[in-house]
Design a protein around this motif. Structure first.
Motif, PDB file in Angstrom:
ATOM      1  N   VAL A  95       0.839  -1.210   0.000  1.00 52.06           N
ATOM      2  CA  VAL A  95       0.000   0.000   0.000  1.00 52.06           C
ATOM      3  C   VAL A  95       0.873   1.259   0.000  1.00 52.06           C
ATOM      4  O   VAL A  95       0.677   2.157  -0.824  1.00 52.06           O
ATOM      5  N   VAL A  96       1.846   1.304   0.901  1.00 51.38           N
ATOM      6  CA  VAL A  96       2.713   2.479   0.961  1.00 51.38           C
ATOM      7  C   VAL A  96       3.549   2.590  -0.310  1.00 51.38           C
ATOM      8  O   VAL A  96       3.776   3.692  -0.823  1.00 51.38           O
ATOM      9  N   GLY A  97       3.975   1.454  -0.836  1.00 53.30           N
ATOM     10  CA  GLY A  97       4.736   1.470  -2.091  1.00 53.30           C
ATOM     11  C   GLY A  97       3.950   2.098  -3.220  1.00 53.30           C
ATOM     12  O   GLY A  97       4.477   2.931  -3.969  1.00 53.30           O
ATOM     13  N   TRP A  98       2.674   1.732  -3.320  1.00 46.36           N
ATOM     14  CA  TRP A  98       1.850   2.292  -4.395  1.00 46.36           C
ATOM     15  C   TRP A  98       1.386   3.711  -4.105  1.00 46.36           C
ATOM     16  O   TRP A  98       0.886   4.404  -4.983  1.00 46.36           O
ATOM     17  N   MET A  99       1.572   4.161  -2.899  1.00 45.67           N
ATOM     18  CA  MET A  99       1.347   5.577  -2.601  1.00 45.67           C
ATOM     19  C   MET A  99       2.600   6.380  -2.959  1.00 45.67           C
ATOM     20  O   MET A  99       2.515   7.455  -3.552  1.00 45.67           O
ATOM     21  N   ALA A 100       3.772   5.838  -2.596  1.00 50.45           N
ATOM     22  CA  ALA A 100       5.029   6.577  -2.741  1.00 50.45           C
ATOM     23  C   ALA A 100       5.606   6.547  -4.155  1.00 50.45           C
ATOM     24  O   ALA A 100       6.095   7.576  -4.638  1.00 50.45           O
ATOM     25  N   LEU A 101       5.576   5.398  -4.816  1.00 49.96           N
ATOM     26  CA  LEU A 101       6.163   5.320  -6.166  1.00 49.96           C
ATOM     27  C   LEU A 101       5.525   6.326  -7.122  1.00 49.96           C
ATOM     28  O   LEU A 101       6.234   7.108  -7.763  1.00 49.96           O
ATOM     29  N   PRO A 102       4.202   6.345  -7.239  1.00 46.38           N
ATOM     30  CA  PRO A 102       3.599   7.360  -8.113  1.00 46.38           C
ATOM     31  C   PRO A 102       3.808   8.788  -7.607  1.00 46.38           C
ATOM     32  O   PRO A 102       3.862   9.716  -8.408  1.00 46.38           O
ATOM     33  N   ALA A 103       3.920   8.977  -6.294  1.00 46.55           N
ATOM     34  CA  ALA A 103       4.172  10.326  -5.778  1.00 46.55           C
ATOM     35  C   ALA A 103       5.472  10.869  -6.346  1.00 46.55           C
ATOM     36  O   ALA A 103       5.535  12.019  -6.797  1.00 46.55           O
ATOM     37  N   VAL A 104       6.505  10.040  -6.358  1.00 45.04           N
ATOM     38  CA  VAL A 104       7.800  10.456  -6.897  1.00 45.04           C
ATOM     39  C   VAL A 104       7.690  10.725  -8.392  1.00 45.04           C
ATOM     40  O   VAL A 104       8.174  11.738  -8.901  1.00 45.04           O
ATOM     41  N   TYR A 122       0.317  17.516 -12.035  1.00 42.82           N
ATOM     42  CA  TYR A 122       1.186  16.404 -11.649  1.00 42.82           C
ATOM     43  C   TYR A 122       1.891  16.698 -10.332  1.00 42.82           C
ATOM     44  O   TYR A 122       2.004  15.829  -9.463  1.00 42.82           O
ATOM     45  N   THR A 123       2.377  17.923 -10.177  1.00 41.41           N
ATOM     46  CA  THR A 123       3.058  18.305  -8.940  1.00 41.41           C
ATOM     47  C   THR A 123       2.107  18.197  -7.756  1.00 41.41           C
ATOM     48  O   THR A 123       2.467  17.642  -6.709  1.00 41.41           O
ATOM     49  N   LEU A 124       0.903  18.711  -7.907  1.00 46.59           N
ATOM     50  CA  LEU A 124      -0.090  18.620  -6.840  1.00 46.59           C
ATOM     51  C   LEU A 124      -0.449  17.165  -6.565  1.00 46.59           C
ATOM     52  O   LEU A 124      -0.566  16.747  -5.408  1.00 46.59           O
ATOM     53  N   GLY A 125      -0.617  16.382  -7.618  1.00 51.27           N
ATOM     54  CA  GLY A 125      -0.924  14.962  -7.447  1.00 51.27           C
ATOM     55  C   GLY A 125       0.168  14.236  -6.688  1.00 51.27           C
ATOM     56  O   GLY A 125      -0.110  13.401  -5.814  1.00 51.27           O
ATOM     57  N   GLY A 126       1.416  14.559  -7.003  1.00 44.79           N
ATOM     58  CA  GLY A 126       2.533  13.950  -6.286  1.00 44.79           C
ATOM     59  C   GLY A 126       2.544  14.358  -4.817  1.00 44.79           C
ATOM     60  O   GLY A 126       2.793  13.525  -3.938  1.00 44.79           O
ATOM     61  N   ALA A 127       2.276  15.621  -4.556  1.00 48.23           N
ATOM     62  CA  ALA A 127       2.247  16.103  -3.172  1.00 48.23           C
ATOM     63  C   ALA A 127       1.131  15.418  -2.382  1.00 48.23           C
ATOM     64  O   ALA A 127       1.346  14.966  -1.251  1.00 48.23           O
ATOM     65  N   LEU A 128      -0.054  15.336  -2.979  1.00 44.12           N
ATOM     66  CA  LEU A 128      -1.167  14.671  -2.293  1.00 44.12           C
ATOM     67  C   LEU A 128      -0.856  13.207  -2.024  1.00 44.12           C
ATOM     68  O   LEU A 128      -1.150  12.685  -0.938  1.00 44.12           O
ATOM     69  N   SER A 129      -0.266  12.552  -2.995  1.00 44.38           N
ATOM     70  CA  SER A 129       0.073  11.144  -2.816  1.00 44.38           C
ATOM     71  C   SER A 129       1.133  10.971  -1.726  1.00 44.38           C
ATOM     72  O   SER A 129       1.051  10.053  -0.897  1.00 44.38           O
ATOM     73  N   GLY A 130       2.116  11.857  -1.700  1.00 49.87           N
ATOM     74  CA  GLY A 130       3.141  11.802  -0.651  1.00 49.87           C
ATOM     75  C   GLY A 130       2.559  12.056   0.734  1.00 49.87           C
ATOM     76  O   GLY A 130       2.917  11.379   1.703  1.00 49.87           O
ATOM     77  N   VAL A 131       1.667  13.021   0.839  1.00 50.00           N
ATOM     78  CA  VAL A 131       1.002  13.306   2.113  1.00 50.00           C
ATOM     79  C   VAL A 131       0.197  12.084   2.559  1.00 50.00           C
ATOM     80  O   VAL A 131       0.225  11.689   3.732  1.00 50.00           O
ATOM     81  N   GLY A 132      -0.493  11.471   1.613  1.00 50.26           N
ATOM     82  CA  GLY A 132      -1.264  10.269   1.949  1.00 50.26           C
ATOM     83  C   GLY A 132      -0.380   9.146   2.467  1.00 50.26           C
ATOM     84  O   GLY A 132      -0.716   8.484   3.450  1.00 50.26           O
ATOM     85  N   ALA A 133       0.765   8.930   1.821  1.00 49.97           N
ATOM     86  CA  ALA A 133       1.693   7.885   2.271  1.00 49.97           C
ATOM     87  C   ALA A 133       2.175   8.186   3.686  1.00 49.97           C
ATOM     88  O   ALA A 133       2.230   7.295   4.543  1.00 49.97           O
ATOM     89  N   ALA A 134       2.519   9.444   3.953  1.00 47.35           N
ATOM     90  CA  ALA A 134       2.990   9.826   5.290  1.00 47.35           C
ATOM     91  C   ALA A 134       1.901   9.618   6.337  1.00 47.35           C
ATOM     92  O   ALA A 134       2.163   9.095   7.429  1.00 47.35           O
ATOM     93  N   LEU A 135       0.679  10.014   6.007  1.00 52.75           N
ATOM     94  CA  LEU A 135      -0.431   9.832   6.951  1.00 52.75           C
ATOM     95  C   LEU A 135      -0.661   8.359   7.257  1.00 52.75           C
ATOM     96  O   LEU A 135      -0.908   7.988   8.411  1.00 52.75           O
ATOM     97  N   LEU A 136      -0.579   7.523   6.242  1.00 48.25           N
ATOM     98  CA  LEU A 136      -0.786   6.094   6.468  1.00 48.25           C
ATOM     99  C   LEU A 136       0.339   5.522   7.334  1.00 48.25           C
ATOM    100  O   LEU A 136       0.084   4.724   8.245  1.00 48.25           O
ATOM    101  N   LEU A 137       1.562   5.929   7.068  1.00 50.22           N
ATOM    102  CA  LEU A 137       2.697   5.420   7.846  1.00 50.22           C
ATOM    103  C   LEU A 137       2.613   5.794   9.319  1.00 50.22           C
ATOM    104  O   LEU A 137       2.984   4.998  10.180  1.00 50.22           O
ATOM    105  N   VAL A 138       2.141   6.993   9.613  1.00 51.58           N
ATOM    106  CA  VAL A 138       2.024   7.386  11.019  1.00 51.58           C
ATOM    107  C   VAL A 138       0.712   6.902  11.633  1.00 51.58           C
ATOM    108  O   VAL A 138       0.538   6.991  12.845  1.00 51.58           O
TER     109      VAL A 138
END
Length: 164
Positions: A95-104, A122-138
């Motif tokens: 799950v985190v992989g598929w959040m982070a890979l597309p974020a990058v 794309y930049t906004l999409g990457g930022a949202l995806s990165g924020v989502g990955a961080a939220l899930l990890l914490v």
């Protein structure tokens, strides 16, 4: 026809995948259903990479997305293993992989493309995806994490589908 399907299907599959992932996370799907989903997605990723390699290898942005797909194959397979074995660490990796890979890749796409080609999306999409990955990890605001990722990645794939 196959080419057109490869070009447009992800615009529908990305939001569906995140709805599926959220439903699985919330326990709304049987483990067997989630396992089958991972196996099918792994096979689709292998097929997509094989069928699209020639088209994607030369353009820097497409090459980045090809890398996401190729790296995503073992990430998705790890998720299948996690569901099959009950090892939540492997399921979380998927799950985190598929959040982070597309974020990058979204952030890279936004940086490389000219603004006329919807670079901000794309930049906004990457930022949202990165924020989502961080939220899930914490482990906080998990529904918001899935919403951020689903919205960010869907915006990116829709921009790509509409532009190209």
């Amino acid at each position: 026809m196959l080419r057109r399907l490869r070009e447009t299907a992800p615009a529908g599959l990305v939001p569906l995948a995140w709805l599926f992932a959220f439903a699985a996370h919330e326990g709304a799907l049987a483990d067997r259903t989630v396992l089958v989903g991972h196996v099918v997605m792994t096979a689709l990723l292998v097929a997509f990479a094989a069928l699209s390699y020639e088209d994607m290898r030369d353009h820097p942005v497409l090459r980045a997305w090809l890398a996401v797909i190729v790296v995503g194959i073992p990430v998705t397979a790890a998720g299948a293993y996690g569901v099959w074995s009950g090892d939540t660490a492997f399921a979380l990796l998927a799950v985190v992989g598929w959040m982070a890979l597309p974020a990058v890749a979204l952030a890279y796409t936004g940086r490389v493309l000219p603004s006329a080609e919807r670079a901000r999306v794309y930049t906004l999409g990457g930022a949202l995806s990165g924020v989502g990955a961080a939220l899930l990890l914490v482990g906080t605001a998990v529904p918001v994490a899935f919403l951020c990722v689903g919205a960010g990645q869907t915006a990116g794939i829709l921009a790509a589908t509409l532009t190209y």
